[in-house]
Design a protein around this motif. Structure first.
Motif, PDB file in Angstrom:
ATOM      1  N   GLU A  58      48.499  58.937  32.219  1.00 52.65           N
ATOM      2  CA  GLU A  58      48.001  59.512  30.979  1.00 52.65           C
ATOM      3  C   GLU A  58      49.186  60.045  30.167  1.00 52.65           C
ATOM      4  N   ARG A  59      49.421  59.386  29.043  1.00 56.55           N
ATOM      5  CA  ARG A  59      50.444  59.790  28.075  1.00 56.55           C
ATOM      6  C   ARG A  59      49.930  59.329  26.719  1.00 56.55           C
ATOM      7  N   PRO A  60      49.023  60.088  26.114  1.00 57.92           N
ATOM      8  CA  PRO A  60      48.339  59.650  24.899  1.00 57.92           C
ATOM      9  C   PRO A  60      49.269  59.200  23.775  1.00 57.92           C
ATOM     10  N   GLU A  61      50.403  59.820  23.649  1.00 53.82           N
ATOM     11  CA  GLU A  61      51.316  59.467  22.561  1.00 53.82           C
ATOM     12  C   GLU A  61      51.919  58.072  22.732  1.00 53.82           C
ATOM     13  N   ARG A  62      51.836  57.496  23.929  1.00 55.54           N
ATOM     14  CA  ARG A  62      52.399  56.167  24.187  1.00 55.54           C
ATOM     15  C   ARG A  62      51.332  55.163  24.608  1.00 55.54           C
ATOM     16  N   ALA A  63      50.079  55.545  24.569  1.00 56.78           N
ATOM     17  CA  ALA A  63      48.988  54.707  25.061  1.00 56.78           C
ATOM     18  C   ALA A  63      48.866  53.410  24.272  1.00 56.78           C
ATOM     19  N   GLY A  64      48.578  52.337  25.004  1.00 59.52           N
ATOM     20  CA  GLY A  64      48.259  51.061  24.379  1.00 59.52           C
ATOM     21  C   GLY A  64      49.424  50.142  24.093  1.00 59.52           C
ATOM     22  N   TYR A  65      50.631  50.534  24.428  1.00 54.60           N
ATOM     23  CA  TYR A  65      51.802  49.713  24.112  1.00 54.60           C
ATOM     24  C   TYR A  65      52.356  48.958  25.326  1.00 54.60           C
ATOM     25  N   GLY A  66      51.689  49.034  26.471  1.00 54.58           N
ATOM     26  CA  GLY A  66      52.182  48.384  27.681  1.00 54.58           C
ATOM     27  C   GLY A  66      51.923  46.887  27.683  1.00 54.58           C
ATOM     28  N   SER A  67      52.836  46.164  28.313  1.00 52.19           N
ATOM     29  CA  SER A  67      52.683  44.723  28.494  1.00 52.19           C
ATOM     30  C   SER A  67      53.376  44.345  29.794  1.00 52.19           C
ATOM     31  N   VAL A  68      52.587  43.903  30.773  1.00 49.15           N
ATOM     32  CA  VAL A  68      53.098  43.563  32.092  1.00 49.15           C
ATOM     33  C   VAL A  68      52.519  42.213  32.489  1.00 49.15           C
ATOM     34  N   THR A  69      53.342  41.367  33.090  1.00 51.38           N
ATOM     35  CA  THR A  69      52.852  40.102  33.644  1.00 51.38           C
ATOM     36  C   THR A  69      53.245  40.029  35.104  1.00 51.38           C
ATOM     37  N   ILE A  70      52.286  39.642  35.933  1.00 48.43           N
ATOM     38  CA  ILE A  70      52.514  39.461  37.367  1.00 48.43           C
ATOM     39  C   ILE A  70      52.229  37.999  37.682  1.00 48.43           C
ATOM     40  N   PHE A  71      53.208  37.297  38.220  1.00 49.30           N
ATOM     41  CA  PHE A  71      53.030  35.887  38.583  1.00 49.30           C
ATOM     42  C   PHE A  71      52.482  35.839  40.002  1.00 49.30           C
ATOM     43  N   VAL A  72      51.366  35.142  40.194  1.00 43.91           N
ATOM     44  CA  VAL A  72      50.681  35.111  41.492  1.00 43.91           C
ATOM     45  C   VAL A  72      50.467  33.671  41.956  1.00 43.91           C
ATOM     46  N   SER A  73      50.319  33.498  43.252  1.00 46.75           N
ATOM     47  CA  SER A  73      50.104  32.159  43.812  1.00 46.75           C
ATOM     48  C   SER A  73      48.623  31.782  43.845  1.00 46.75           C
ATOM     49  N   ASP A  74      47.749  32.749  43.650  1.00 48.03           N
ATOM     50  CA  ASP A  74      46.298  32.530  43.760  1.00 48.03           C
ATOM     51  C   ASP A  74      45.583  32.847  42.446  1.00 48.03           C
ATOM     52  N   LEU A  75      46.110  32.337  41.348  1.00 47.88           N
ATOM     53  CA  LEU A  75      45.606  32.723  40.025  1.00 47.88           C
ATOM     54  C   LEU A  75      44.107  32.507  39.872  1.00 47.88           C
ATOM     55  N   ASP A  76      43.612  31.338  40.189  1.00 51.13           N
ATOM     56  CA  ASP A  76      42.190  31.050  39.979  1.00 51.13           C
ATOM     57  C   ASP A  76      41.297  31.967  40.808  1.00 51.13           C
ATOM     58  N   ASP A  77      41.656  32.186  42.059  1.00 50.56           N
ATOM     59  CA  ASP A  77      40.871  33.083  42.920  1.00 50.56           C
ATOM     60  C   ASP A  77      40.919  34.514  42.400  1.00 50.56           C
ATOM     61  N   ARG A  78      42.074  34.937  41.946  1.00 44.83           N
ATOM     62  CA  ARG A  78      42.238  36.298  41.438  1.00 44.83           C
ATOM     63  C   ARG A  78      41.390  36.518  40.181  1.00 44.83           C
ATOM     64  N   VAL A  79      41.424  35.552  39.265  1.00 44.78           N
ATOM     65  CA  VAL A  79      40.635  35.662  38.028  1.00 44.78           C
ATOM     66  C   VAL A  79      39.142  35.690  38.362  1.00 44.78           C
ATOM     67  N   ALA A  80      38.715  34.862  39.292  1.00 44.96           N
ATOM     68  CA  ALA A  80      37.303  34.854  39.701  1.00 44.96           C
ATOM     69  C   ALA A  80      36.909  36.201  40.313  1.00 44.96           C
ATOM     70  N   ALA A  81      37.776  36.779  41.121  1.00 51.22           N
ATOM     71  CA  ALA A  81      37.487  38.077  41.739  1.00 51.22           C
ATOM     72  C   ALA A  81      37.391  39.173  40.681  1.00 51.22           C
ATOM     73  N   ILE A  82      38.292  39.158  39.712  1.00 50.20           N
ATOM     74  CA  ILE A  82      38.261  40.154  38.641  1.00 50.20           C
ATOM     75  C   ILE A  82      36.971  39.995  37.830  1.00 50.20           C
ATOM     76  N   SER A  83      36.584  38.760  37.525  1.00 51.59           N
ATOM     77  CA  SER A  83      35.323  38.515  36.811  1.00 51.59           C
ATOM     78  C   SER A  83      34.148  39.047  37.610  1.00 51.59           C
ATOM     79  N   GLY A  84      34.199  38.879  38.923  1.00 51.71           N
ATOM     80  CA  GLY A  84      33.142  39.393  39.786  1.00 51.71           C
ATOM     81  C   GLY A  84      33.034  40.910  39.763  1.00 51.71           C
ATOM     82  N   ARG A  85      34.107  41.564  39.351  1.00 56.92           N
ATOM     83  CA  ARG A  85      34.094  43.026  39.225  1.00 56.92           C
ATOM     84  C   ARG A  85      33.796  43.466  37.796  1.00 56.92           C
ATOM     85  N   GLY A  86      33.402  42.500  36.935  1.00 55.13           N
ATOM     86  CA  GLY A  86      32.927  42.832  35.603  1.00 55.13           C
ATOM     87  C   GLY A  86      33.964  42.891  34.502  1.00 55.13           C
TER      88      GLY A  86
END
Length: 120
Positions: A58-86
């Motif tokens: 929590e740092r309201p004065e800096r909120a919303g400016y983050g950008s992070v990318t994580i390269f994964v070997s299981d992209l399709d499974d990970r995206v499906a799992a995240i979708s399953g969590r809404g």
């Protein structure tokens, strides 16, 4: 490899949010569970790989400016799992070489992308 990037280095990538209590459940669903530890009452830390940490603070004065990318070997499974969590992606990109990136945005607008190798 640079001397700076050898063993003993830990990486902490931080996404700042305006309201930790409101943002925390979204990040927990995105990342699939509770953080590895809570640094204090408004900062959570997930270890995404050995010595590589994703921080939500929590740092309201800096909120919303983050950008992070994580390269994964299981992209399709990970995206499906995240979708399953809404949580659904905000964007999907495929680069000329076939590498894919799935982008999510938290309520403050911070971007977290998951990248993966070309689809089979």
């Amino acid at each position: 490899m640079s001397e700076f990037l050898k063993d003993g280095v830990e990486l902490f990538a931080t996404s700042c949010v305006s309201d930790y209590a409101a943002a925390y459940p979204w990040w927990e669903r995105l990342l699939g569970g509770p953080p590895t530890f809570k640094a204090h009452e408004t900062e959570a830390v997930w270890e995404v790989a050995a010595s590589r940490w994703l921080v939500v603070e929590e740092r309201p004065e800096r909120a919303g400016y983050g950008s992070v990318t994580i390269f994964v070997s299981d992209l399709d499974d990970r995206v499906a799992a995240i979708s399953g969590r809404g949580i659904e992606p905000s964007e999907r990109e495929t680069y000329d070489n076939g590498v894919r990136k799935i982008i999510y945005r938290d309520p403050d607008g911070n971007e977290i992308g998951f990248g993966g190798s070309p689809a089979d």
